[in-house]
Motif scaffolding. Structure first.
Motif, PDB file in Angstrom:
ATOM      1  N   ALA A  15      17.669 -13.364 -24.655  1.00  0.00           N
ATOM      2  CA  ALA A  15      18.585 -13.014 -25.741  1.00  0.00           C
ATOM      3  C   ALA A  15      18.358 -13.899 -26.967  1.00  0.00           C
ATOM      4  O   ALA A  15      18.638 -13.494 -28.089  1.00  0.00           O
ATOM      5  CB  ALA A  15      20.025 -13.128 -25.265  1.00  0.00           C
ATOM      6  N   ASP A  16      17.842 -15.103 -26.756  1.00  0.00           N
ATOM      7  CA  ASP A  16      17.564 -16.011 -27.862  1.00  0.00           C
ATOM      8  C   ASP A  16      16.212 -15.736 -28.513  1.00  0.00           C
ATOM      9  O   ASP A  16      15.843 -16.397 -29.477  1.00  0.00           O
ATOM     10  CB  ASP A  16      17.597 -17.465 -27.381  1.00  0.00           C
ATOM     11  CG  ASP A  16      18.992 -17.900 -26.972  1.00  0.00           C
ATOM     12  OD1 ASP A  16      19.978 -17.336 -27.498  1.00  0.00           O
ATOM     13  OD2 ASP A  16      19.104 -18.787 -26.120  1.00  0.00           O
ATOM     14  N   ASP A  17      15.461 -14.796 -27.966  1.00  0.00           N
ATOM     15  CA  ASP A  17      14.137 -14.456 -28.490  1.00  0.00           C
ATOM     16  C   ASP A  17      13.990 -12.933 -28.487  1.00  0.00           C
ATOM     17  O   ASP A  17      13.223 -12.364 -27.719  1.00  0.00           O
ATOM     18  CB  ASP A  17      13.046 -15.110 -27.622  1.00  0.00           C
ATOM     19  CG  ASP A  17      11.650 -14.937 -28.198  1.00  0.00           C
ATOM     20  OD1 ASP A  17      11.521 -14.614 -29.395  1.00  0.00           O
ATOM     21  OD2 ASP A  17      10.681 -15.136 -27.444  1.00  0.00           O
ATOM     22  N   PRO A  18      14.743 -12.251 -29.362  1.00  0.00           N
ATOM     23  CA  PRO A  18      14.685 -10.782 -29.365  1.00  0.00           C
ATOM     24  C   PRO A  18      13.338 -10.258 -29.846  1.00  0.00           C
ATOM     25  O   PRO A  18      12.626 -10.932 -30.586  1.00  0.00           O
ATOM     26  CB  PRO A  18      15.803 -10.384 -30.326  1.00  0.00           C
ATOM     27  CG  PRO A  18      15.941 -11.560 -31.232  1.00  0.00           C
ATOM     28  CD  PRO A  18      15.612 -12.773 -30.402  1.00  0.00           C
ATOM     29  N   ARG A  19      13.014  -9.062 -29.404  1.00  0.00           N
ATOM     30  CA  ARG A  19      11.777  -8.396 -29.823  1.00  0.00           C
ATOM     31  C   ARG A  19      11.835  -8.169 -31.338  1.00  0.00           C
ATOM     32  O   ARG A  19      12.860  -7.725 -31.865  1.00  0.00           O
ATOM     33  CB  ARG A  19      11.661  -7.057 -29.100  1.00  0.00           C
ATOM     34  CG  ARG A  19      10.414  -6.282 -29.427  1.00  0.00           C
ATOM     35  CD  ARG A  19      10.441  -4.928 -28.730  1.00  0.00           C
ATOM     36  NE  ARG A  19       9.251  -4.202 -29.042  1.00  0.00           N
ATOM     37  CZ  ARG A  19       8.223  -4.029 -28.200  1.00  0.00           C
ATOM     38  NH1 ARG A  19       8.290  -4.499 -26.976  1.00  0.00           N
ATOM     39  NH2 ARG A  19       7.152  -3.370 -28.572  1.00  0.00           N
ATOM     40  N   PRO A  20      10.749  -8.463 -32.044  1.00  0.00           N
ATOM     41  CA  PRO A  20      10.734  -8.214 -33.491  1.00  0.00           C
ATOM     42  C   PRO A  20      10.944  -6.730 -33.794  1.00  0.00           C
ATOM     43  O   PRO A  20      10.527  -5.862 -33.037  1.00  0.00           O
ATOM     44  CB  PRO A  20       9.329  -8.644 -33.913  1.00  0.00           C
ATOM     45  CG  PRO A  20       8.828  -9.506 -32.823  1.00  0.00           C
ATOM     46  CD  PRO A  20       9.496  -9.051 -31.569  1.00  0.00           C
TER      47      PRO A  20
END
Length: 66
Positions: free
Chosen positions: A12-17
């Motif tokens: 959740a802290d690294d969402p898909r661009p």
């Protein structure tokens, strides 16, 4: 079922661009602006592809981690 058989969910802290939104043809004024909105869009597309490749690599590393 073994939880290792499923790919890890994206962090959740690294969402898909998100890809940039392509401007409609009628959004260009046709006056030869520099940069044109289509030049700006092309640059955003290049950056998106780079960001996506980096994100996918992080996700692959995360899935491979024990």
């Amino acid at each position: 079922m073994n939880s290792q058989s499923f790919p890890a969910m994206p962090d959740a802290d690294d969402p898909r661009p998100e890809p940039p939104i392509e401007p409609a043809l009628e959004e260009c004024c046709g006056n030869g602006c520099d940069p044109c909105i289509f030049d700006t869009y092309a640059a955003a597309q290049r950056r998106y592809r780079q960001d996506l490749a980096e994100w996918e690599a992080r996700q692959a590393t995360r899935r491979a981690a024990p």
